[in-house]
Design a protein around this motif. Structure first.
Motif, PDB file in Angstrom:
ATOM      1  N   UNK A  97       3.303  -4.245  -3.717  1.00 31.06           N
ATOM      2  CA  UNK A  97       3.106  -4.251  -2.413  1.00 31.06           C
ATOM      3  C   UNK A  97       3.882  -3.674  -1.665  1.00 31.06           C
ATOM      4  N   UNK A  98       5.436  -3.327  -1.938  1.00 27.11           N
ATOM      5  CA  UNK A  98       6.332  -2.689  -1.287  1.00 27.11           C
ATOM      6  C   UNK A  98       5.872  -1.270  -1.168  1.00 27.11           C
ATOM      7  N   UNK A  99       5.336  -0.678  -2.225  1.00 26.44           N
ATOM      8  CA  UNK A  99       4.940   0.859  -2.428  1.00 26.44           C
ATOM      9  C   UNK A  99       3.666   0.954  -1.437  1.00 26.44           C
ATOM     10  N   UNK A 114       4.902   0.838   2.113  1.00 24.00           N
ATOM     11  CA  UNK A 114       5.335   2.168   2.623  1.00 24.00           C
ATOM     12  C   UNK A 114       4.336   3.428   2.646  1.00 24.00           C
ATOM     13  N   UNK A 115       3.370   3.462   1.599  1.00 23.57           N
ATOM     14  CA  UNK A 115       2.347   4.444   1.860  1.00 23.57           C
ATOM     15  C   UNK A 115       1.741   4.286   3.004  1.00 23.57           C
ATOM     16  N   UNK A 173      -0.667  11.870   2.148  1.00 26.36           N
ATOM     17  CA  UNK A 173       0.703  11.646   2.369  1.00 26.36           C
ATOM     18  C   UNK A 173       1.057  10.236   1.820  1.00 26.36           C
ATOM     19  N   UNK A 174       0.253   9.242   2.120  1.00 27.96           N
ATOM     20  CA  UNK A 174       0.465   8.082   1.542  1.00 27.96           C
ATOM     21  C   UNK A 174       0.321   7.815   0.277  1.00 27.96           C
ATOM     22  N   UNK A 175      -0.852   8.585  -0.248  1.00 28.70           N
ATOM     23  CA  UNK A 175      -0.723   8.590  -1.775  1.00 28.70           C
ATOM     24  C   UNK A 175       0.324   9.152  -2.587  1.00 28.70           C
ATOM     25  N   UNK A 197      -3.827   1.475  -3.594  1.00 27.53           N
ATOM     26  CA  UNK A 197      -4.885   0.620  -3.374  1.00 27.53           C
ATOM     27  C   UNK A 197      -5.142   0.250  -1.813  1.00 27.53           C
ATOM     28  N   UNK A 198      -6.060  -0.608  -1.553  1.00 28.33           N
ATOM     29  CA  UNK A 198      -6.453  -0.815   0.074  1.00 28.33           C
ATOM     30  C   UNK A 198      -5.357  -1.537   0.692  1.00 28.33           C
ATOM     31  N   UNK A 199      -4.404  -1.915   0.008  1.00 26.23           N
ATOM     32  CA  UNK A 199      -3.307  -2.595   0.764  1.00 26.23           C
ATOM     33  C   UNK A 199      -2.709  -1.763   1.929  1.00 26.23           C
ATOM     34  N   UNK A 200      -2.531  -0.247   1.291  1.00 23.34           N
ATOM     35  CA  UNK A 200      -2.050   0.651   2.144  1.00 23.34           C
ATOM     36  C   UNK A 200      -2.873   0.790   3.408  1.00 23.34           C
ATOM     37  N   UNK A 201      -4.104   0.737   3.309  1.00 20.30           N
ATOM     38  CA  UNK A 201      -5.250   0.761   4.528  1.00 20.30           C
ATOM     39  C   UNK A 201      -4.900  -0.597   5.430  1.00 20.30           C
ATOM     40  N   UNK A 202      -4.709  -1.419   4.886  1.00 18.73           N
ATOM     41  CA  UNK A 202      -4.435  -2.716   5.762  1.00 18.73           C
ATOM     42  C   UNK A 202      -3.253  -2.315   6.572  1.00 18.73           C
ATOM     43  N   UNK A 203      -2.171  -1.800   6.013  1.00 21.73           N
ATOM     44  CA  UNK A 203      -1.096  -1.464   6.836  1.00 21.73           C
ATOM     45  C   UNK A 203      -1.262  -0.440   8.054  1.00 21.73           C
TER      46      UNK A 203
END
Length: 487
Positions: free
Chosen positions: A34-36, A39-40, A358-360, A366-372
């Protein structure tokens, strides 16, 4: 007997999800945390945040056929709203870390070419129709079939041509390239062959600074370049009071005069939401012209998005040998919904952004990065007073950089085959020289069919290309055809 222990061992070795959230997004399965992902998602937003500034500058600069322009603050608000909503939706449905925002090819096409013939609501109506078509093509599987039918050379040439087109717009808006007012040469450098104004000088400095940052692989280089150039512009304006550019003041700023706003936050003005007209354009310019404009929008959306998603999936290690990745059809459908949403909100077609890489690169899988990223875009709606202080000369430097990045795709084209080189060359050069993406695509498709077929390679040409090329022939000859039918 040896296969059972092996299968059991594989099951035991596979990471097990910690909870339902983990299971839904496949966080542990994709060797992430989740932390990664958080950050992404933050890194992706920072590298994409420039679109909240750049998109309204592009769209608000174009006056439609009725003489109306879109308000900067309104466009900024709907840009952030649509990007945030689509990024979150894509993350929830596909569980992939690909963020959305207004595509820089289509918004330029709308502002430069389309609204000269239509009103803004009518132009956004065509964007919405384009999105519906893409959704249908994706849902039926035709989108992949068409994508595979068009040669790689033409797909790549379209991307490169759009890049040069965007860069040319940047040079013009930055004051680096201006019309001479004479037949030859039609354009020249700055004012009378020199960089004579402070805004244009700041355009050059911002371009160089951003280029250096990108060459040194600094994260969020585009955003840093925009912010740095804007700060310098605010200082310059405070000292010399250049004011707005006009016939009496040719040395001023083209659009926004850089100055600190009276307030930093505001309730977003979403008045553009729903300002779309899907009917009137057909009567204003005719069915044929509308069809070809929609065709151009579909093509611009079509190949850029599929190529971007394929590249991002490969970079994230989520694609197979054929380039397929999890929930591919869903991803293509949602990407089409991005165009529908962009038209409905007047933010222009929203699509997957290559900056998601850049996030990758920070580990997002995963889609969690998209939520952020999506939540941060929604928060950006309340910062529109800050985005309005960026002068077009500073934002134009970002356009040139984006164009250069898109042009780099030319390395994937084999230029030793002249039967491919000439159509590729025409596609790339006709776009900026005629100020039209549609003209470039048409020139490329027609020349590809004619030159390749007369070179003994007719059997390699998909029937689809013949149909498209014939359509463009009619498009280019629509003036005489309409006159003949009218007579």
């Amino acid at each position: 007997m040896s296969t059972a222990p092996s299968a059991e061992k594989t099951t035991e070795d596979e990471p097990q999800p910690q909870n339902g959230f983990d299971r839904f997004f496949e966080i542990t399965k994709r060797r992430s945390t989740v932390g990664t992902e958080v950050r992404g998602g933050i890194v992706t937003f920072v590298t994409m945040a420039y679109i909240v500034i750049l998109n309204p500058i592009i769209l608000s600069s174009g006056k439609d056929v009725a003489g109306h322009s879109l308000q900067f603050a309104q466009v900024s608000a709907v840009t952030a709203l649509t990007a945030g909503a689509m990024t979150i939706l894509f993350g929830l449905i596909t569980r992939l870390p690909f963020a959305f925002a207004a595509g820089l090819g289509i918004n330029s096409f709308l502002a430069v070419s389309v609204v000269g013939q239509l009103t803004w609501p009518e132009a956004m109506g065509l964007v919405l129709i384009n999105g519906v078509i893409i959704v249908i093509l994706a849902a039926t599987g035709l989108r992949r079939m068409i994508f595979n039918a068009v040669p790689l050379e033409l797909k790549t040439a379209i991307t490169v041509g759009i890049g040069l087109f965007i860069a040319f717009i940047g040079f013009v808006d930055g004051g680096f390239v201006t019309a001479t007012g004479v037949g030859s040469p039609p354009v020249g450098l700055g004012e009378s062959g020199s960089i004579a104004t402070v805004p244009t000088l700041l355009f050059v400095l911002t371009l160089i600074l951003t280029g250096v940052l990108m060459a040194r692989k600094v994260k969020a280089a585009l955003l840093i370049g925009l912010l740095s150039g804007t700060v310098v512009a605010i200082i310059v304006e405070a000292i010399w009071h250049l004011g707005s550019k006009s016939a009496k003041n040719p040395d001023g700023w083209s659009l926004a005069v850089p100055a600190l706003p009276s307030q930093w936050f505001s309730v977003p003005d979403l008045g553009l939401v729903g300002q779309v007209d899907v009917v009137s354009s057909w009567g204003r310019i005719g069915v044929l012209a509308c069809v070809m404009l929609i065709f151009t929008l579909v093509f611009t959306n079509f190949f850029d998005a599929m190529g971007t998603m394929t590249g991002l999936a490969r970079e994230a290690g989520l694609s197979d040998a054929k380039g397929d990745f999890p929930r591919l059809r869903s991803a293509l459908i949602v990407e089409g919904v991005g165009a529908v949403a962009g038209g409905a909100t007047s933010a222009s077609s929203n699509t997957v952004f290559i900056e998601s890489a850049s996030g990758i690169g920070e580990g997002a899988r995963t889609g969690v990065a998209n939520l952020v990223t999506g939540v941060l875009f929604l928060l950006a709606m309340f910062l529109t007073p800050l985005t309005s202080i960026v002068p077009s000369e500073i934002a134009s430097a970002a356009l040139v950089i984006v164009g250069a990045l898109m042009m780099s795709q030319i390395r994937h084209i084999d230029l030793t085959d002249l039967s491919a080189l000439i159509p590729v060359f025409l596609t790339i050069t006709v776009m900026p020289l005629t100020y039209s993406i549609a003209n470039g695509i048409g020139a490329g498709f027609i020349s590809w069919v004619i030159i390749r077929s007369l070179s003994g390679k007719a059997r390699r040409i998909s029937p689809l290309l013949w149909i498209v090329a014939a359509g463009f022939v009619i498009y280019f000859a629509r003036g005489p055809i309409e006159a003949l039918l009218g007579g």
